[in-house]
Design a protein around this motif. Structure first.
Motif, PDB file in Angstrom:
ATOM      1  N   TYR A 223      -7.139   5.121  15.584  1.00  0.00           N
ATOM      2  CA  TYR A 223      -7.225   4.540  14.249  1.00  0.00           C
ATOM      3  C   TYR A 223      -6.360   3.292  14.102  1.00  0.00           C
ATOM      4  CZ  TYR A 223      -8.653   9.415  13.700  1.00  0.00           C
ATOM      5  OH  TYR A 223      -9.261  10.632  13.861  1.00  0.00           O
ATOM      6  N   SER A 224      -5.825   2.806  15.200  1.00  0.00           N
ATOM      7  CA  SER A 224      -4.907   1.675  15.153  1.00  0.00           C
ATOM      8  C   SER A 224      -5.540   0.483  14.444  1.00  0.00           C
ATOM      9  CB  SER A 224      -4.514   1.273  16.578  1.00  0.00           C
ATOM     10  OG  SER A 224      -3.634   0.166  16.565  1.00  0.00           O
ATOM     11  N   GLY A 225      -4.765  -0.113  13.532  1.00  0.00           N
ATOM     12  CA  GLY A 225      -5.252  -1.278  12.790  1.00  0.00           C
ATOM     13  C   GLY A 225      -6.425  -0.976  11.899  1.00  0.00           C
ATOM     14  N   LEU A 271       3.518  -2.512  10.764  1.00  0.00           N
ATOM     15  CA  LEU A 271       3.447  -1.931   9.431  1.00  0.00           C
ATOM     16  C   LEU A 271       2.432  -2.704   8.609  1.00  0.00           C
ATOM     17  CD1 LEU A 271       5.038   0.118   7.451  1.00  0.00           C
ATOM     18  CD2 LEU A 271       6.232  -1.943   6.691  1.00  0.00           C
ATOM     19  N   PHE A 272       1.597  -1.988   7.894  1.00  0.00           N
ATOM     20  CA  PHE A 272       0.673  -2.624   6.959  1.00  0.00           C
ATOM     21  C   PHE A 272       1.238  -2.477   5.555  1.00  0.00           C
ATOM     22  CE2 PHE A 272      -1.995  -1.982  10.609  1.00  0.00           C
ATOM     23  CZ  PHE A 272      -2.800  -3.113  10.620  1.00  0.00           C
ATOM     24  N   VAL A 696       7.474   6.281   3.832  1.00  0.00           N
ATOM     25  CA  VAL A 696       8.166   5.145   4.443  1.00  0.00           C
ATOM     26  C   VAL A 696       7.902   3.812   3.747  1.00  0.00           C
ATOM     27  CG1 VAL A 696       8.244   6.248   6.698  1.00  0.00           C
ATOM     28  CG2 VAL A 696       6.298   4.821   6.112  1.00  0.00           C
ATOM     29  N   GLY A 697       7.149   3.809   2.647  1.00  0.00           N
ATOM     30  CA  GLY A 697       6.976   2.580   1.884  1.00  0.00           C
ATOM     31  C   GLY A 697       5.974   1.610   2.450  1.00  0.00           C
ATOM     32  N   GLY A 698       5.002   2.080   3.180  1.00  0.00           N
ATOM     33  CA  GLY A 698       3.971   1.229   3.752  1.00  0.00           C
ATOM     34  C   GLY A 698       3.136   2.042   4.714  1.00  0.00           C
TER      35      GLY A 698
END
Length: 717
Positions: A223-225, A271-272, A696-698
């Motif tokens: 599921y990366s990106g 991080l997104f 974690v805020g993202g």
């Protein structure tokens, strides 16, 4: 040298506070530990459950001790890796630098219900609640043992020890005389370590230790990106640590420890984060027609969300930015502990100063903690007793860093939290074979107010081979800075904490059985039932809906609306098959359930992030007098999606996996040892955890852990 011998009795034993027939593990060599039968290993003394030292088989709590020999034979490089060996503990590698470590549910990258200590120094980070494990990469050869209690420890260790306590205890400088050089080279990790210890005078000794390591990048998940932004792990890192310790014996049971440490490093992350772009498209003339076109052409819901979320499509006001940066950190501490021990009384004074700084894309956080503690204990004909008081003052400074829209904001930016704590414990013999332990802890925080945390524990020694124990405890967890911030985070959702946010509560019941039918076989079983209340929740007051407007932000609020139940069982067994061959197995089973919540409300930590089943099997076999073979097999059942209403992307589960580790050790000479270490041998890669954005805020990039082959050379001089 007479002074040094006396020093060894009182310093090296560490937890041994009064006379007993079996010494603490710190006073035993590796050869001693390898030769100990099981019944003597279970008689090692620990104080993690009550701060009244007692033998493991007389402790009314789910206690487990990882010895230095177990750590050496496993070939692990870090504390979280070693903690896989603890029955009932859930350990998952999030990526190359982050770990999720907890027991009995609610696991996360920031597992906020578990307290971790290093030589009695708290590693709990109050910004988000939890531990930055990459900042705690101690030199494993300096670890004497790791004591773990699964279950509440708040009555003696204070709030935030709801689900357990880990105390990492390093070896005294007397036990580490001479030099040691360690070099590890592998496809995933490279490490170099050095230690030298000597005598300052007839009463004092010292140790200087150095560790430096490099972690190579792992593999991206499927599921990366979000399957549209490119697959990359971006989780490599490096770390360096320097420590200096002295131990002094003044005679007559009086001793002093001084420990100084410095560390620095960086960890890459992907991080997104949701950022507001400068030139937002008009919804009516640009966005709405594009949505209609996508629907007409048969685009999937995931494809439509991607078009509305990522900047390359030109349809978003709050765009998911692909952030690839370094988490840079550094810090240091100085700790001093004075102790006086006699046959029937002990007292300890401890003080430490701790500084940490961590900087990443979203946040620059700094904290200075000053901690002072006094403890005293005694025994008489009525029983054993202990009490203590402490003062902890933490000053932090939290600032938005590189993010142009302050994805994470804290108010006030700087805060000082003064915490006063106290405890009292007693252990009395109700009957010759029945002990009762009672205690209560009190904590007052200038930010979160007062917490009272009592416990009652009992143990019945049915026979020398069999012990039953049970406990009832009440514990709490105080809110983190993220939960109490009064400044809104600025992104697609505005989130504001509550300065009056309440503490989480837990009422727990435990029942345990220890059975040692012979000196070569032992069993340890624990069942537990938990009742959580006032758990932290996030509520969507107004959803962000890009199908209606891409510029109107959503609104989140925080509350204490969740109640939950948890129950389960943990079983471990140890069998000394023959001299030089030790086998250990464990199994844990966990069930969690949340009470029904209002619409669009969910807990901060999900019940789906802890596995229902875990199993491990370990074997340590001396093939010859100088060749060792060690095998570890770990099974972890699947983790499930959270079903969150808040998460449009990234709500994935993790498949079940079997991890196999192998070590072959060759004692070349008394001074040199060569080990070949293989980790995750049966799989090229596998994923162990999926961290939640709410934690974690993202949207963090979780990674798959690569197969690792390493060679480790240890030379002592």
């Amino acid at each position: 040298m007479p002074r040094i011998c006396n020093y060894r009795t009182f310093i090296l034993a560490g937890a041994l506070l009064f006379n007993s027939s079996v010494e603490a593990s710190g006073d035993l060599t590796i050869d001693d530990l390898k030769a100990l039968p099981i019944d003597e290993l279970s008689s090692l003394e620990v104080g993690i459950a009550s701060k009244i030292p007692s033998r493991i088989n007389e402790t009314p709590a789910a206690v487990f001790v990882l010895t230095a020999e177990s750590i050496r034979r496993s070939g692990v490089r870090s504390v979280p890796e070693a903690l896989r060996m603890v029955p009932g503990l859930n350990v998952g590698s999030v990526n190359g630098s982050a770990w999720a470590v907890n027991s009995r549910g609610f696991n996360e990258t920031f597992a906020n219900k578990f307290l971790v200590l290093l030589d009695g120094r708290s590693l709990y980070n109050n910004t988000f609640g939890g531990v930055y494990w990459d900042m705690q990469d101690v030199r494993m050869e300096d670890v004497e043992r790791i004591e773990v209690i699964r279950g509440p420890g708040s009555a003696v260790w204070g709030a935030n020890a709801m689900n357990g306590v880990i105390n990492i205890i390093t070896r005294s400088s007397y036990a580490t005389q001479g030099g040691e050089f360690v070099s590890l080279v592998g496809n995933q990790h490279k490490e170099i370590g050095f230690r030298y210890g000597g005598e300052i005078n007839e009463r004092s000794s010292y140790r200087l230790s150095l560790k430096a390591l490099i972690n190579n990048e792992n593999s991206p998940t499927p599921y990366s990106g979000f399957n549209s932004q490119g697959a990359v792990a971006n989780d490599d890192g490096k770390h360096a640590r320097l420590s200096f310790r002295t131990d002094t014996d003044f005679g007559e049971g009086e001793s002093l420890l001084v420990d100084v440490g410095l560390f620095s490093g960086d960890s890459d992350q992907r991080l997104f984060a949701s950022e507001k772009v400068a030139s937002a498209p008009d919804f009516n003339t640009v966005v709405a027609p594009a949505i209609n076109s996508l629907i007409t052409n048969g685009a999937s819901q995931e494809q439509i969300f991607a078009a509305l979320a990522f900047p390359e499509f030109g349809l978003c006001t709050f765009c998911m930015m692909d952030i690839r940066d370094k988490q840079k950190y550094k810090g240091g501490h100085i700790l001093s502990r004075w102790k006086r021990v006699s046959d029937d009384r002990w007292q300890t004074v401890q003080a430490y100063l701790d500084y940490t700084q961590r900087e990443d894309y979203q946040l620059d956080q700094q904290a200075i903690a000053l901690d002072l503690d006094y403890e005293s204990g005694w025994q008489n004909l009525n029983g054993k007793f202990a009490w203590g008081v402490g003062l902890r003052s933490v000053a932090d400074d939290l600032k938005a860093n590189l993010s142009p829209t302050s994805v994470l904001s804290f108010g006030p930016a700087s805060q000082r939290n003064n915490v006063l704590n106290a405890f009292i414990q007693s252990e009395v013999d109700l009957l010759p074979d029945v002990k009762l332990l009672t205690g209560v802890g009190y904590e007052y925080s200038s930010v979160s107010g007062s917490q009272i945390q009592p416990t009652i524990r009992g143990i019945w020694s049915v026979s020398p081979e069999t012990q039953f124990w049970s406990s009832v405890s009440y514990s709490s967890r105080v809110p983190s800075r993220a939960e109490t911030s009064n400044v809104s985070a600025k992104n697609a959702y505005e989130f504001t904490g509550n300065p009056d946010h309440d503490a989480e509560k837990l009422t727990s019941w435990e029942l345990g059985l220890r059975y040692t039918p012979s000196s070569t076989l032992s069993f340890d079983m624990t069942a537990f039932r938990y009742w959580y209340s006032d758990l932290t929740t996030i509520k969507i007051e107004r959803p962000f809906n890009p199908f209606i407007s891409t510029s109107d932000v959503g609104v989140l609020s925080i509350g204490n609306e969740a109640d939950a139940d948890a129950y389960g069982a943990e079983l471990s067994a140890r069998w000394l098959v023959q001299p030089g061959w030790d086998m250990q197995a464990s199994y844990s089973w966990l069930q969690q359930s949340l009470d029904r919540l209002p619409s669009l409300t969910e807990p901060l930590l999900s019940t789906s992030k802890a596995p229902v089943h875990q199993f491990s099997l370990r074997s340590s076999w001396d093939l010859t007098s100088n060749v060792e073979l060690d095998l570890g097999v770990y099974y972890v059942s699947a983790l499930f999606p959270t079903g969150s209403d808040f998460l449009v992307f990234g709500d994935y589960g993790v498949d079940e996996y079997v991890r196999t580790d192998l070590r072959v050790g060759w004692q070349i000479s008394p001074e040199a040892e060569l080990s070949i270490i293989g980790q995750n041998l049966l799989n090229k890669t596998h994923q162990e955890f999926n961290s939640s954005p709410l934690n974690v805020g993202g949207y963090p990039e979780n990674t798959e852990i690569n197969r690792s082959i390493s060679a480790k050379l240890t030379v002592r001089f």
